[in-house]
Design a protein around this motif. Structure first.
Motif, PDB file in Angstrom:
ATOM      1  N   ASP A 260     -20.936  15.179 -70.901  1.00  0.00           N
ATOM      2  CA  ASP A 260     -20.161  14.809 -72.086  1.00  0.00           C
ATOM      3  C   ASP A 260     -18.794  14.279 -71.692  1.00  0.00           C
ATOM      4  O   ASP A 260     -18.150  14.786 -70.762  1.00  0.00           O
ATOM      5  N   LEU A 261     -18.334  13.266 -72.418  1.00  0.00           N
ATOM      6  CA  LEU A 261     -16.979  12.753 -72.279  1.00  0.00           C
ATOM      7  C   LEU A 261     -16.208  13.058 -73.566  1.00  0.00           C
ATOM      8  O   LEU A 261     -16.804  13.213 -74.638  1.00  0.00           O
ATOM      9  N   PRO A 262     -14.883  13.156 -73.481  1.00  0.00           N
ATOM     10  CA  PRO A 262     -14.105  13.514 -74.675  1.00  0.00           C
ATOM     11  C   PRO A 262     -14.149  12.427 -75.740  1.00  0.00           C
ATOM     12  O   PRO A 262     -14.286  11.244 -75.437  1.00  0.00           O
ATOM     13  N   VAL A 263     -14.048  12.856 -76.992  1.00  0.00           N
ATOM     14  CA  VAL A 263     -13.952  11.941 -78.135  1.00  0.00           C
ATOM     15  C   VAL A 263     -12.502  11.965 -78.603  1.00  0.00           C
ATOM     16  O   VAL A 263     -12.041  12.988 -79.145  1.00  0.00           O
ATOM     17  N   PRO A 264     -11.753  10.892 -78.377  1.00  0.00           N
ATOM     18  CA  PRO A 264     -10.315  10.906 -78.700  1.00  0.00           C
ATOM     19  C   PRO A 264     -10.007  11.212 -80.162  1.00  0.00           C
ATOM     20  O   PRO A 264      -9.034  11.893 -80.467  1.00  0.00           O
ATOM     21  N   ARG A 265     -10.828  10.688 -81.063  1.00  0.00           N
ATOM     22  CA  ARG A 265     -10.626  10.958 -82.489  1.00  0.00           C
ATOM     23  C   ARG A 265     -11.986  10.978 -83.173  1.00  0.00           C
ATOM     24  O   ARG A 265     -12.771  10.044 -83.032  1.00  0.00           O
ATOM     25  N   ARG A 266     -12.274  12.054 -83.897  1.00  0.00           N
ATOM     26  CA  ARG A 266     -13.565  12.162 -84.563  1.00  0.00           C
ATOM     27  C   ARG A 266     -13.738  11.066 -85.610  1.00  0.00           C
ATOM     28  O   ARG A 266     -12.767  10.582 -86.191  1.00  0.00           O
ATOM     29  N   LEU A 267     -15.000  10.705 -85.852  1.00  0.00           N
ATOM     30  CA  LEU A 267     -15.341   9.802 -86.932  1.00  0.00           C
ATOM     31  C   LEU A 267     -16.096  10.594 -87.989  1.00  0.00           C
ATOM     32  O   LEU A 267     -17.037  11.323 -87.670  1.00  0.00           O
ATOM     33  N   VAL A 268     -15.684  10.471 -89.258  1.00  0.00           N
ATOM     34  CA  VAL A 268     -16.347  11.201 -90.337  1.00  0.00           C
ATOM     35  C   VAL A 268     -16.588  10.270 -91.512  1.00  0.00           C
ATOM     36  O   VAL A 268     -15.851   9.299 -91.719  1.00  0.00           O
ATOM     37  N   GLN A 269     -17.611  10.580 -92.267  1.00  0.00           N
ATOM     38  CA  GLN A 269     -17.879   9.893 -93.519  1.00  0.00           C
ATOM     39  C   GLN A 269     -17.736  10.909 -94.643  1.00  0.00           C
ATOM     40  O   GLN A 269     -18.437  11.917 -94.660  1.00  0.00           O
ATOM     41  N   LEU A 270     -16.809  10.666 -95.553  1.00  0.00           N
ATOM     42  CA  LEU A 270     -16.512  11.591 -96.634  1.00  0.00           C
ATOM     43  C   LEU A 270     -16.978  10.999 -97.961  1.00  0.00           C
ATOM     44  O   LEU A 270     -16.783   9.807 -98.214  1.00  0.00           O
ATOM     45  N   THR A 271     -17.549  11.855 -98.806  1.00  0.00           N
ATOM     46  CA  THR A 271     -18.072  11.404-100.095  1.00  0.00           C
ATOM     47  C   THR A 271     -17.569  12.311-101.207  1.00  0.00           C
ATOM     48  O   THR A 271     -17.561  13.538-101.067  1.00  0.00           O
ATOM     49  N   GLY A 272     -17.150  11.698-102.299  1.00  0.00           N
ATOM     50  CA  GLY A 272     -16.679  12.441-103.464  1.00  0.00           C
ATOM     51  C   GLY A 272     -15.967  11.496-104.403  1.00  0.00           C
ATOM     52  O   GLY A 272     -15.777  10.310-104.099  1.00  0.00           O
ATOM     53  N   SER A 273     -15.578  12.003-105.556  1.00  0.00           N
ATOM     54  CA  SER A 273     -14.759  11.170-106.443  1.00  0.00           C
ATOM     55  C   SER A 273     -13.423  10.910-105.753  1.00  0.00           C
ATOM     56  O   SER A 273     -13.030  11.643-104.833  1.00  0.00           O
ATOM     57  N   LEU A 274     -12.730   9.878-106.180  1.00  0.00           N
ATOM     58  CA  LEU A 274     -11.460   9.558-105.534  1.00  0.00           C
ATOM     59  C   LEU A 274     -10.490  10.722-105.658  1.00  0.00           C
ATOM     60  O   LEU A 274      -9.770  11.052-104.707  1.00  0.00           O
TER      61      LEU A 274
END
Length: 383
Positions: A260-274
């Motif tokens: 494994d290599l480090p992930v500098p910044r996570r990627l996320v997908q967020l869902t919901g009303s604004l």
């Protein structure tokens, strides 16, 4: 012998308009540290070193620094070109590089390996650059697809390896049959499926290091993709980043393990009303991540990117994905207007429903519309 298989560095690629050079430098520094700690003998980079055929000056600086650091660990380095690279630009200084760094970009030299010995004897490394059929046709008449080009290249490799004897490794950049690509990410190097390379083309070598697909993939025990060291798309956010550590013994391939290599910044997908995305405490852990936001309000909201970036500084993508969609209406807008009748308020309500996923005017909006229409009618009557 220990071999580290990596690929698809894509030096110079941006992520939704943001430079990735600093993040990539940190990951490649970590890769160098792994090479040193694990006493790796050979580092294989299987194409797409750069993201562009015309990389900027600071991209060359990062590549030079990384290759020099890898060599300083005592490892030999073998690099091939990918479909994003310019083989000429990547290979122009190959003869000027430090001893032990090999950049292989010439299709005519595929059958000439880099030979590196360990206590069990020689291991022959064959670097196959990305093979554009139209460019290699002069070398191999009759080649029309990349699949044919890779098959011809591997035939040359097997023939030469049989003469030399001993263990041998191949590195190539292609789209192999059975691998799953990341949608909209890997630049298409297929035409109607004809350029998908059959796995049988890679029979023979003790190990085949492939590049082009950004997620790790195991086609067989000895044929693998390492993937990219950074996440370059939200579509690959759940795919691990790293490299394959390949162990060779006297008989050939002995063991392969994932590093494994480090992930500098996570990627996320967020869902919901604004409103939920802007205020819900459950999203607190994601405030420093790269964010792809899906807001589910029925009606499109004003300036959602700016508002979301006030909470998620690294919000890079916003999409309106209503939780409830109106039933499909196949009528033209003209037909809808005619059906609404001649009343101005009803026409406006029909238009709002047309552009707002079936939702017409609210009560407050209806009151405002009728007030404006009344003022307009009154003004015209006074003329």
């Amino acid at each position: 012998m220990r071999i580290l298989h990596t690929s698809d560095w894509h030096i110079g690629r941006t992520f939704h308009g943001s430079s990735t050079l600093t993040a990539l430098r940190g990951v490649l520094d970590a890769l160098v540290a792994e090479v040193r700690t694990r006493a790796v003998d050979v580092v294989l980079v299987a194409g797409d070193v750069f993201d562009s055929a015309t990389p900027a000056a600071d991209c060359y600086t990062l590549l030079t620094d990384t290759l020099a650091a890898l060599r300083d660990t005592g490892a030999r380095v073998v690099v091939t070109s990918g479909n994003h690279d310019s083989a000429a630009r990547l290979g122009f200084q190959a003869k000027l590089l430090r001893n032990g760094i090999h950049v292989l970009t010439d299709p005519a030299a595929i059958a000439t390996p880099i030979t590196i010995a360990d206590e069990h004897g020689p291991v022959h490394f064959y670097g196959i650059p990305y093979l554009e059929p139209v460019l290699v046709r002069r070398l191999w008449p009759g080649v029309r697809t990349q699949a044919q080009a890779l098959t011809r290249a591997m035939d040359l490799v097997r023939t030469d390896a049989a003469v030399r004897g001993g263990r041998f490794v191949a590195a190539a950049h292609c789209f192999a049959a059975g691998v799953e690509a990341t949608p909209h990410l890997e630049r298409d190097i297929q035409q109607g499926g004809l350029d998908v390379v059959p796995r049988a083309a890679f029979d023979g070598p003790d190990y085949v290091a492939l590049g082009h697909i950004h997620g790790r993939s195991v086609l067989s025990e000895r044929v693998r993709y390492a993937g990219a060291p950074l996440h370059y798309s939200f579509g690959e956010r759940d795919k691990p980043r790293g490299a394959w550590l390949v162990e060779m013994d006297a008989e050939g391939l002995a063991e392969v393990q994932w590093i494994d290599l480090p992930v500098p910044r996570r990627l996320v997908q967020l869902t919901g009303s604004l409103d939920e995305l802007l205020t819900d405490p459950r999203f607190i852990p994601d405030e420093d991540a790269w964010v792809s936001a899906r807001y589910t309000d029925t009606v499109a909201q004003s300036d959602p990117m700016r508002r979301l970036q006030q909470r998620f500084v690294h919000c890079a993508e916003v999409r309106h994905t209503p939780a409830v969609r109106a039933a499909a209406d196949t009528r033209t807008f003209t037909a809808r207007v005619e059906a609404a009748g001649a009343d101005d308020a009803r026409l406006i309500d029909a238009f709002l429903a047309h552009v707002r996923n079936g939702q017409g005017a609210s009560d407050d909006e209806s009151d405002l519309v009728r007030e404006v229409i009344g003022e307009r009618v009154g003004a015209e009557a006074a003329v």
